[in-house]
Structures are given as C-alpha cells and as structure tokens.
Design an enzyme around this catalytic site. Structure first.
Site, PDB file in Angstrom:
ATOM      1  N   HIS A   1    -112.565 182.704  58.047  1.00  0.00           N
ATOM      2  CA  HIS A   1    -113.701 183.792  58.433  1.00  0.00           C
ATOM      3  C   HIS A   1    -114.645 183.772  57.096  1.00  0.00           C
ATOM      4  O   HIS A   1    -114.113 183.334  55.852  1.00  0.00           O
ATOM      5  CB  HIS A   1    -112.974 185.036  58.436  1.00  0.00           C
ATOM      6  CG  HIS A   1    -113.678 186.142  58.753  1.00  0.00           C
ATOM      7  ND1 HIS A   1    -114.809 186.662  57.663  1.00  0.00           N
ATOM      8  CD2 HIS A   1    -114.079 186.907  59.824  1.00  0.00           C
ATOM      9  CE1 HIS A   1    -115.448 187.817  58.375  1.00  0.00           C
ATOM     10  NE2 HIS A   1    -114.970 187.833  59.717  1.00  0.00           N
TER      11      HIS A   1
ATOM     12  N   LYS B   1    -108.070 197.182  61.536  1.00  0.00           N
ATOM     13  CA  LYS B   1    -107.708 195.991  62.476  1.00  0.00           C
ATOM     14  C   LYS B   1    -105.868 196.407  62.632  1.00  0.00           C
ATOM     15  O   LYS B   1    -105.452 195.880  63.292  1.00  0.00           O
ATOM     16  CB  LYS B   1    -107.806 194.895  61.929  1.00  0.00           C
ATOM     17  CG  LYS B   1    -109.055 194.190  61.878  1.00  0.00           C
ATOM     18  CD  LYS B   1    -109.252 192.807  61.394  1.00  0.00           C
ATOM     19  CE  LYS B   1    -110.499 192.607  60.962  1.00  0.00           C
ATOM     20  NZ  LYS B   1    -111.451 192.266  61.831  1.00  0.00           N
TER      21      LYS B   1
ATOM     22  N   CYS C   1    -118.012 185.218  63.029  1.00  0.00           N
ATOM     23  CA  CYS C   1    -118.135 185.100  61.367  1.00  0.00           C
ATOM     24  C   CYS C   1    -117.209 184.011  61.054  1.00  0.00           C
ATOM     25  O   CYS C   1    -116.478 184.096  60.056  1.00  0.00           O
ATOM     26  CB  CYS C   1    -117.558 186.167  60.825  1.00  0.00           C
ATOM     27  SG  CYS C   1    -118.705 187.929  61.070  1.00  0.00           S
TER      28      CYS C   1
ATOM     29  N   ASP D   1    -105.327 185.268  53.310  1.00  0.00           N
ATOM     30  CA  ASP D   1    -106.182 186.357  54.083  1.00  0.00           C
ATOM     31  C   ASP D   1    -105.485 186.745  55.237  1.00  0.00           C
ATOM     32  O   ASP D   1    -105.046 185.957  56.337  1.00  0.00           O
ATOM     33  CB  ASP D   1    -107.477 185.710  54.394  1.00  0.00           C
ATOM     34  CG  ASP D   1    -108.146 186.354  55.788  1.00  0.00           C
ATOM     35  OD1 ASP D   1    -107.610 187.665  55.785  1.00  0.00           O
ATOM     36  OD2 ASP D   1    -109.328 186.026  55.892  1.00  0.00           O
TER      37      ASP D   1
ATOM     38  N   GLN E   1    -105.638 189.192  60.127  1.00  0.00           N
ATOM     39  CA  GLN E   1    -105.247 189.079  61.424  1.00  0.00           C
ATOM     40  C   GLN E   1    -103.645 189.043  61.569  1.00  0.00           C
ATOM     41  O   GLN E   1    -103.085 189.172  62.712  1.00  0.00           O
ATOM     42  CB  GLN E   1    -105.949 187.752  62.011  1.00  0.00           C
ATOM     43  CG  GLN E   1    -107.234 187.860  62.295  1.00  0.00           C
ATOM     44  CD  GLN E   1    -107.922 189.084  63.088  1.00  0.00           C
ATOM     45  OE1 GLN E   1    -107.174 189.686  63.651  1.00  0.00           O
ATOM     46  NE2 GLN E   1    -109.031 189.315  62.842  1.00  0.00           N
TER      47      GLN E   1
HETATM   48  N1  7TS Z   1    -110.597 187.382  57.648  1.00  0.00           N
HETATM   49  C1  7TS Z   1    -110.306 187.558  58.890  1.00  0.00           C
HETATM   50  C2  7TS Z   1    -109.486 186.284  59.367  1.00  0.00           C
HETATM   51  C3  7TS Z   1    -110.852 188.263  59.858  1.00  0.00           C
HETATM   52  O1  7TS Z   1    -110.716 188.098  61.039  1.00  0.00           O
HETATM   53  C4  7TS Z   1    -112.065 189.138  59.428  1.00  0.00           C
HETATM   54  C5  7TS Z   1    -112.708 189.905  60.525  1.00  0.00           C
HETATM   55  C6  7TS Z   1    -111.908 189.161  58.144  1.00  0.00           C
HETATM   56  C7  7TS Z   1    -111.389 188.346  57.213  1.00  0.00           C
HETATM   57  C8  7TS Z   1    -113.003 190.424  57.431  1.00  0.00           C
HETATM   58  O2  7TS Z   1    -112.380 191.368  57.664  1.00  0.00           O
HETATM   59  P1  7TS Z   1    -113.340 192.889  57.426  1.00  0.00           P
HETATM   60  O3  7TS Z   1    -112.498 193.902  57.604  1.00  0.00           O
HETATM   61  O4  7TS Z   1    -113.680 192.786  55.897  1.00  0.00           O
HETATM   62  O5  7TS Z   1    -114.532 192.689  58.280  1.00  0.00           O
HETATM   63  N2  7TS Z   1    -112.673 189.315  61.655  1.00  0.00           N
HETATM   64  C9  7TS Z   1    -113.521 189.918  62.631  1.00  0.00           C
HETATM   65  C10 7TS Z   1    -113.704 189.295  63.859  1.00  0.00           C
HETATM   66  O6  7TS Z   1    -113.092 188.284  64.377  1.00  0.00           O
HETATM   67  N3  7TS Z   1    -114.532 189.788  64.559  1.00  0.00           N
HETATM   68  O7  7TS Z   1    -114.995 190.868  63.859  1.00  0.00           O
HETATM   69  C11 7TS Z   1    -114.322 190.872  62.658  1.00  0.00           C
END
Ligand code: 7TS
Length: 419
Positions: A134, A237, A376, A211, A214
């Site tokens: 990401h 999430k 992203c 990371d 997910q």
């Molecule tokens: N890493 C992964 C693997 C992710 O899927 C996401 C968010 C992030 C980092 C960042 O997370 P945040 O909470 O800091 O935004 N992924 C997604 C997505 O797949 N669609 O919207 C956000």
C-alpha cells in the site's frame, strides 16, 4: 473479557445472522435493496458494543488524560490505559509500554520510517519493501531514503501474485537494514509468510516492519511468536473507530529511537535550552490523544476475541472460496492474485474492458458496496498493466447470499455493456 452480548446465550459458535444483529448500519436499504457491504478492506462497520462503549465514555467518563488529579481525569486515564493493556494482550505484546497509539497504520509506518530511519539509515544502506505494498508502506520509505541517502529496493511478485522468494534471496544482502512488508495485500489478497520473512530479514541483520492493516483484523496475530520488530495496524478496519492506529515495537528498538513529534505529554522536562523525553509509550504520543477512540478499539478487540480469531479466519476462508468459485464462472471476469487457499477475504477483479468505477456504480444501484480504483497500491496495478480494479471484500458479517447478489449484479453489468 466481556463476550459480545448476543453470544452469551448462544454458547460458543456464533452465526453470521447473530453477528449481523450487532451491526445497526447493515439493516438499511440502499437504492431500494438491502445493503450488501463488501468494502471492509477499506473500512469495517462497527458493532453496537463499540458504538455504546464510546457513547458511555462520553456520557460518563470524559476528561483529558494524564493530567488532572480530579475524579474524571483519573477515570479517563484508567479507561485509556486499560485499553492499551487489552490491545497488547490481543497481539500478545510483552508489555503495554510497547503499544503506541497513533492515528492509523499510515502514521504508525511513518513513525518507524522517520524515527528509526533517521537514526539508523545512511548512504550505502538499503531499505527493502515489496511491489505489493500500500502507498503508506512505500512513500514514507521513499521520503526517508531521500533524506538519509539510503537506497530503496522492491521485492517483485510472481505471475501468481505472490512474493518472488528467489528474487528475495538475492535482494536480501547485508546492506539491507530494514525489510518492510505487508502481511496481507489489500489488492491481491495474498497472505505473506510473515514468520519466514521476518526470519530472513533477521538472518542478514535487518529489522522486520510488518504492515498488519489487513491481517490483524482477520487472522490471529502473535507478535512474539512471529518475532516481528514492528507491527502497524488500524482500528477502523477491525470494527473500531477511525482516528486510531497502533504501532507495536520491540522495546529495545523503541527505547533507542528519538521522538517522532514534539509537544505535550511526550516530555519529562522542558527547559529553554532543551528537553528530555518521557518514558515509553508516551515518548511517541505528543498532544491530547484520541481517548474515546482507544476505548472504542478496546471494545472492538473484546468483540473480536468473543467471536474468536480462528472462527473469523475460517468464516472468511469459506466465503472467499465460495466467491472465488462463483466469480470464476463469470465469463470475461479476470481475478487478480493467488487462488482462494493462499488469500484473505478479498477479491479484486476486472470485468472485460468495463471501467471498474462503472462496475462499482452498477453494483451500487443494487445496494452492493464495493471499492473501485487503484486502492492506494499503484505499483501493483502497474505490474498488471491496468489502472484500476473492482474489489469485493468480506468480514464477519458477510454471507454467501451477498456473494450471490454480487454475481447476479455482475451479470447485469455484462448485459448492459454487451459483454
Ligand atoms: N496498509 C494496507 C495493507 C492497507 O490496506 C491500508 C488501507 C493501509 C496500509 C493504510 O491504512 P490507513 O488506515 O492508515 O488508511 N487500505 C485501504 C484500502 O484498501 N482501501 O481503503 C484503504
């Protein structure tokens, strides 16, 4: 530990129907159809237990933390710190001091890149990430490499959408100081072999940054058994509120790192000529934090624990295998990434030459919420030479019937576009 209300009566195994009763948002109709929420990879919905925990906190407990001696400030501090302890236990961290509250995964990864990176990287050093990251696990490393003169390298992926382990062998030299990788891809669904990757990083003297945005919401996580040096994840999430993220780190690494941001709460002493830092975890928590959100995340952790992470992982495996099978039957639909046995609860696909945004808009007309775009993660889309995909993702509250509705709506989209 408090079991979610609905499971107390129903012994150990919850049913999806019971779980759904805890999610008021799922009761609504969208464009005249029951909502099928297939976008939990972007953000999950929240059970009533989380909503009520935050509501109760604001009604009865709110004040600023670590400050006053008055009753409410102490009550808020207790709630805030108990949440930290609960979250530490959820991922089996040795101590709550190793749980840093941030805003989200993105901030957690930036914290490591800037704080650890500035202190430890220089010209000649290499940072290794993967092609399936990401943007939040790419851009902070690009920035820190620019600042420090270190070189950024990428592990490529295979045609099956998995990390190329042979390429990893040749990339993982002693120049690598940090290997940062996702435990689960948010586009391909690929579940990476975290323990093996951590061990390989350690074998060349690098630290491993995971990371878990997910993986933590969907799979059991044990930071000690997996031996990861840092783990980043987001509350929103995993049934918790937005505005709250976690960084777990090994104690000796966190102790040695300089602060990320300066301000109130993160200092022990401020003089005009300089300051001394507070102890862990406060050294990394400048300013008034997200207190109600910590309480909400703790309630989410209770809820997930009440259901059981093994049950959750099993449920998602079943529903993903079913979705995979049904979607594979749709002619002209191409699924990205590995087979159902090697992936988590999400499927990204392209439908002929129909733009993924058009597919998502057609599904929305039937009350089906999916995400379209590059999610992203542009490098992964560049790898497949496509600008975007449509993505359906699954969590504890999704049903096979919702998958059937998705497939039916895709046939409708095909008919509309003469595919
Ligand atoms: N890493 C992964 C693997 C992710 O899927 C996401 C968010 C992030 C980092 C960042 O997370 P945040 O909470 O800091 O935004 N992924 C997604 C997505 O797949 N669609 O919207 C956000």
């Amino acid at each position: 530990m408090t079991l979610p209300q609905s499971f107390k009566a129903s012994a150990i195994m919850p049913t999806v129907a019971e779980i759904r009763k805890d999610f008021p948002i799922l009761e609504q109709q969208v464009h005249g159809h029951p909502l099928a929420y297939l976008d939990s990879t972007a953000s999950s919905q929240k059970p009533i237990q989380v909503i009520e925990a935050m509501n109760r906190y604001y009604r009865t407990t709110h004040a600023n933390v670590h400050r006053g001696v008055h009753y409410l400030s102490e009550a808020a501090t207790t709630a805030y710190e108990n949440a930290r302890l609960n979250i530490a236990r959820f991922i089996n961290a040795p101590s709550p001091k190793q749980i840093i509250y941030t805003r989200n995964t993105t901030e957690s990864l930036n914290l490591v890149a800037y704080s650890w990176g500035r202190a430890n990287l220089g010209p000649g050093d290499e940072v290794l990430i993967t092609e399936m990251e990401h943007h939040s696990n790419i851009v902070p490393w690009q920035l820190i490499c620019e600042i420090t003169g270190a070189t950024l390298r990428y592990v490529p992926i295979t045609s099956r959408g998995e990390l190329d382990m042979e390429a990893l062998d040749s990339l993982l030299t002693e120049k690598i100081r940090v290997f940062a990788f996702t435990a689960m891809s948010n586009v391909l669904g690929t579940i990476n072999p975290v323990e093996e990757l951590v061990a390989r990083a350690h074998a060349v003297g690098a630290i491993a940054v995971v990371d878990g945005a997910q993986s933590v919401p969907h799979l059991p996580t044990d930071v000690q058994a997996m031996d990861m040096d840092f783990l980043a994840f987001s509350s929103h999430k995993m049934l918790g509120p937005t505005g709250m993220g976690i960084l777990y780190g090994k104690r000796e690494l966190l102790e040695a790192m300089p602060p990320f941001m300066g301000g109130g709460d993160m200092i022990r002493e401020v003089k005009m000529e300089g300051s001394r830092w507070n102890e862990l975890p406060y050294k990394f928590e400048a300013g008034t934090p997200a207190i109600a959100e910590a309480v909400g995340l703790s309630a989410a952790v209770d809820y997930l624990r009440g259901i059981g992470m093994d049950w959750i992982a099993d449920h998602e495996r079943r529903i993903t295998a079913y979705a995979w099978e049904r979607l594979s039957e749709v002619e002209g639909l191409r699924i990205l990434g590995p087979g159902p046995e090697r992936r988590g609860g999400l499927i990204s696909f392209v439908l002929g030459d129909v733009h993924p945004h058009d597919v998502a808009a057609i599904l929305d007309m039937d009350g089906i919420a999916v995400r379209a775009g590059h999610h992203c993660a542009q490098p992964i889309h560049d790898h497949y030479c496509i600008p975007a995909t449509t993505r359906a993702s699954f969590y504890i509250y999704n049903t096979e019937e919702e998958v059937d509705r998705l497939v039916m709506a895709l046939y409708k989209a095909k008919a509309m576009f003469d595919l």
